[in-house]
Design a protein around this motif. Structure first.
Motif, short mmCIF file in Angstrom:
data_model
loop_
_atom_site.label_atom_id
_atom_site.label_comp_id
_atom_site.label_asym_id
_atom_site.label_seq_id
_atom_site.Cartn_x
_atom_site.Cartn_y
_atom_site.Cartn_z
N ALA A 36 0.75 -1.11 -0.16
CA ALA A 36 -0.01 0.15 0.09
C ALA A 36 1.00 1.23 0.10
N SER A 37 2.24 1.09 -0.42
CA SER A 37 2.96 2.31 -0.44
C SER A 37 2.47 3.24 -1.32
N GLY A 38 2.99 4.64 -1.45
CA GLY A 38 2.55 5.53 -2.29
C GLY A 38 2.73 5.34 -3.85
N SER A 39 3.62 4.45 -3.99
CA SER A 39 4.04 4.39 -5.68
C SER A 39 2.75 3.45 -6.18
N MET A 40 1.99 2.75 -5.44
CA MET A 40 0.66 2.11 -5.99
C MET A 40 -0.29 2.89 -6.55
N ALA A 41 -0.04 4.24 -6.39
CA ALA A 41 -1.04 5.31 -6.81
C ALA A 41 -0.38 5.62 -8.39
N THR A 42 0.71 5.06 -8.97
CA THR A 42 1.12 5.47 -10.21
C THR A 42 0.10 4.92 -11.15
N VAL A 43 -0.10 5.80 -12.23
CA VAL A 43 -1.03 5.41 -13.35
C VAL A 43 -0.34 4.07 -14.28
N VAL A 44 -1.18 3.07 -14.41
CA VAL A 44 -0.59 2.13 -15.39
C VAL A 44 -0.92 2.68 -16.93
N PRO A 45 0.69 2.41 -17.46
CA PRO A 45 0.51 2.97 -18.99
C PRO A 45 -0.82 2.06 -19.70
N GLY A 46 -1.30 2.90 -20.46
CA GLY A 46 -2.41 2.52 -21.39
C GLY A 46 -3.89 2.19 -20.66
N ARG A 47 -3.75 2.59 -19.40
CA ARG A 47 -5.05 2.45 -18.51
C ARG A 47 -5.35 3.91 -18.06
N ASN A 48 -6.44 4.15 -17.48
CA ASN A 48 -6.73 5.51 -16.81
C ASN A 48 -7.05 4.99 -15.29
N GLN A 49 -6.06 4.06 -14.83
CA GLN A 49 -6.40 3.58 -13.33
C GLN A 49 -4.93 3.34 -12.75
N SER A 50 -5.00 3.44 -11.56
CA SER A 50 -3.57 3.35 -10.68
C SER A 50 -3.17 1.90 -10.47
N ARG A 51 -2.10 1.63 -10.31
CA ARG A 51 -1.55 -0.05 -9.85
C ARG A 51 -2.50 -0.65 -8.96
N MET A 52 -2.98 0.49 -7.95
CA MET A 52 -3.72 -0.22 -6.69
C MET A 52 -4.95 -0.41 -7.27
#
Length: 595
Positions: A393-409
């Protein structure tokens, strides 16, 4: 059941492309042939007829073939004839020793790579074992060639059971055949363990694909079939034949320890019937939606370590097995040609009869992803799982997944919820999250205790509570990755709450390396895991590195000391498929912790 794609790293060349038989490897073997010929005479390699007037004993090139037990006698007969005829390769006599060994045992040994093999050629009963032998790519290298024979997977029944299902006139799909045989326990059905038998795995995959085409709740139907088979599963194909009722006199009809039907290859039925009389002979159903083939790929082992003479001799023996006399020998032992064709005499001897569709084209070979999903389903369904799921649940899980309009989380949550549907009410799953200083001085927090998915919980079931907890996961804005302390704490709790008879494991998902400077070191974590790992209470770590910033090598190094493994996914949507694959891999044979 639903089909899901595994990451590219788990795909194999050309599988599932609709062109039976599966994966022709002529180009690969031809390339090796060219390399061998470059050091000598092409005619000598291809024809194997040059003679330098040396005695066979003095000039012989000695090879060992590790062959599936069903085909070993036929291959041994070809090898013995080659020795008697003084068949030569580049002037050297060809002396080939054939050793029978179960394909899954060879595949696991090659994948482990801990011992240099004392054989040069491997003849498994199916090329699905090549994927298992290759594993993560760290084992002994293998170079697959073409098939040398084939045999379709069928349902074999004692005469009374065959009659009850309308044999030979009535035709069934795989799904219909399972439904009819299971109806009111009309036919007691057995199979070899799909984790150890290509016949069992190919049949179960065909049943799943057939059930998919029927629509409705196919997952439930396939799981029910798996549960039924699990109650009457044998270690291997030889053992499953031993479970059959011996005659049709009725003396064993009421014995619940005896099967009346088994999933079996045509060749195994052929060999069984050759030694049986009257009511002891089996009848075969060939499902109308296609029978998959065992395809016996000729495989070179550790090819770079072979001498020029050994390489040429191995290739010479491959061509010898394709010659007409060798093919006649294989046919006499109940094997079809490589394209799945067979004479009426062979089929009749095996227990086939018109109008059963035994001349129909073989079923399209399942892809590696379909096979892995089926085996994962088998492991989960048959041996209930107890999993502690630990999510970064670290802050980097908020990074947007390339090609998707969603975060890693967000994508991770959706994949976990999808994976949850693959587990049964008897499976036990819990949830932790982790990030630095998440819970005071601790990097982790228990969100949902590990419990049966079917147990009642406030507002519904534990499954529903867990799905809601997955959906509520959020990245901690200033949180870093507290991987090491979390891993050790989760592992210790899983050990302390170990449930015998279940597949106990810890599933960790992280998108980065450890960032807690106050935690235990990596070397300290590995040493402690190695110290406390207990082969009598195995709890493999299944560590999944999510995204390009994650370190697969780090999680692999940590997980392997527990008997688990590390996995990499670049797209979090792949997580649910990898969880199934990881559970399947770790569940095969209950691997002991590695030293």
């Amino acid at each position: 059941m639903g089909r899901h794609s595994l990451p590219d790293g788990y795909a194999t060349d050309g599988s599932g492309d609709g062109s039976p038989p599966r994966r022709r490897r002529t180009v690969v073997i031809a390339t090796m042939l060219v390399l061998a010929v470059a050091a000598g005479t092409a005619v000598a390699v291809q024809g194997g007829v040059l003679s330098f007037s040396k005695s066979c004993e003095d000039s012989a090139v000695r090879l060992t073939v590790m062959a599936s037990p069903d085909i070993a006698p036929a291959v041994r007969a070809v090898a013995d004839k080659a020795r008697t005829d003084e068949t030569r390769s580049d002037g050297h006599c060809l002396h080939v020793q054939v050793v029978a060994r179960d394909s899954y045992k060879v595949a696991d040994a090659l994948s482990a790579g801990t011992r240099t093999p004392d054989y040069q050629i491997w003849l498994p009963d199916s090329d699905l074992w090549l994927d298992r032998a290759t594993g993560s790519g760290d084992g002994i290298p293998v170079v697959p060639g073409d098939s040398i024979a084939s045999s379709p997977v069928t349902l074999a029944l004692v005469p009374s059971a065959a009659k009850a299902l309308g044999w030979p006139k009535k035709k069934y799909s795989w799904a219909e055949l399972m439904a009819s045989s299971m109806e009111s326990d009309k036919v007691r059905l057995g199979a070899a363990d799909p984790g150890r038998s290509a016949t069992g795995l190919l049949a179960l995959t065909s049943i799943a694909a057939s059930s998919d085409k029927q629509g409705g709740d196919s997952d439930t139907r396939v799981a029910a079939t798996a549960k039924l088979l699990a109650q009457r599963t044998s270690d291997g194909d030889t053992q499953v034949l031993e479970t059959l009722a011996q005659d049709s006199s009725g003396a064993e009809e009421g014995n619940p320890q005896r099967n009346q039907a088994v999933l079996l290859s045509e060749q195994a039925a052929f060999a069984h019937n050759a030694g049986s009389t009257g009511g002891g002979k089996l009848a075969l159903f060939y499902p109308k939606d296609g029978t998959p083939l065992l395809n016996y790929p000729y495989t070179l082992v550790n090819g770079k370590e072979l001498s020029t003479s050994e390489s040429r001799a191995a290739l010479r023996f491959m061509t010898l097995l394709g010659e007409e006399s060798a093919q006649r020998t294989l046919e006499k032992h109940g094997f079809r040609t490589t394209d799945g064709t067979a004479g009426e005499s062979l089929v009749s001897s095996a227990g086939g009869r018109k109008p059963q569709p035994y001349t129909a084209s073989p079923a399209t070979a399942p892809s590696a992803a379909e096979l892995q999903e089926t085996l994962g389903m088998w492991t989960i369904t048959v041996q209930s799982a107890r999993l502690t799921t630990v999510v970064d649940a670290s802050g980097s899980m908020a990074t947007v997944v390339p090609g998707r309009n969603q975060s890693r989380m967000d994508v991770t949550k959706a994949s976990l919820i999808q994976a949850l549907g693959q587990f049964t009410p008897n499976d036990e799953i819990g949830l932790w999250e982790f990030a630095t200083t998440l819970d005071g001085a601790k990097d982790y927090r228990r969100l949902v205790p590990t419990a049966r998915l079917g147990d009642p919980a406030k507002g519904g079931t534990h499954r529903e509570k867990l799905a809601a907890a997955f959906a509520a996961l959020q990245p901690v804005p200033d949180g870093a990755t507290g991987l090491y302390d979390t891993t050790l704490a989760a592992y210790k709790e899983a050990q302390s709450t170990y449930v015998k008879g279940k597949f106990n494991a810890v599933v960790i998902l992280t998108d980065g390396s450890n960032q807690d400077d106050n935690s235990i070191s990596r070397s300290g974590l590995i040493a402690e895991l190695k110290r406390i790992a207990d082969p009598e209470r195995p709890v493999p770590l299944l560590a999944i590195a999510v995204g390009p910033d994650a370190d697969r090598e780090e999680v692999e190094e940590i997980a392997k000391v527990t008997g688990g493994g590390g996995y990499q996914v670049n797209d979090p949507a792949e997580i649910q498929a990898v969880i199934l694959q990881a559970v399947m891999t770790a569940g095969q044979g209950g691997r002991a912790p590695q030293e």
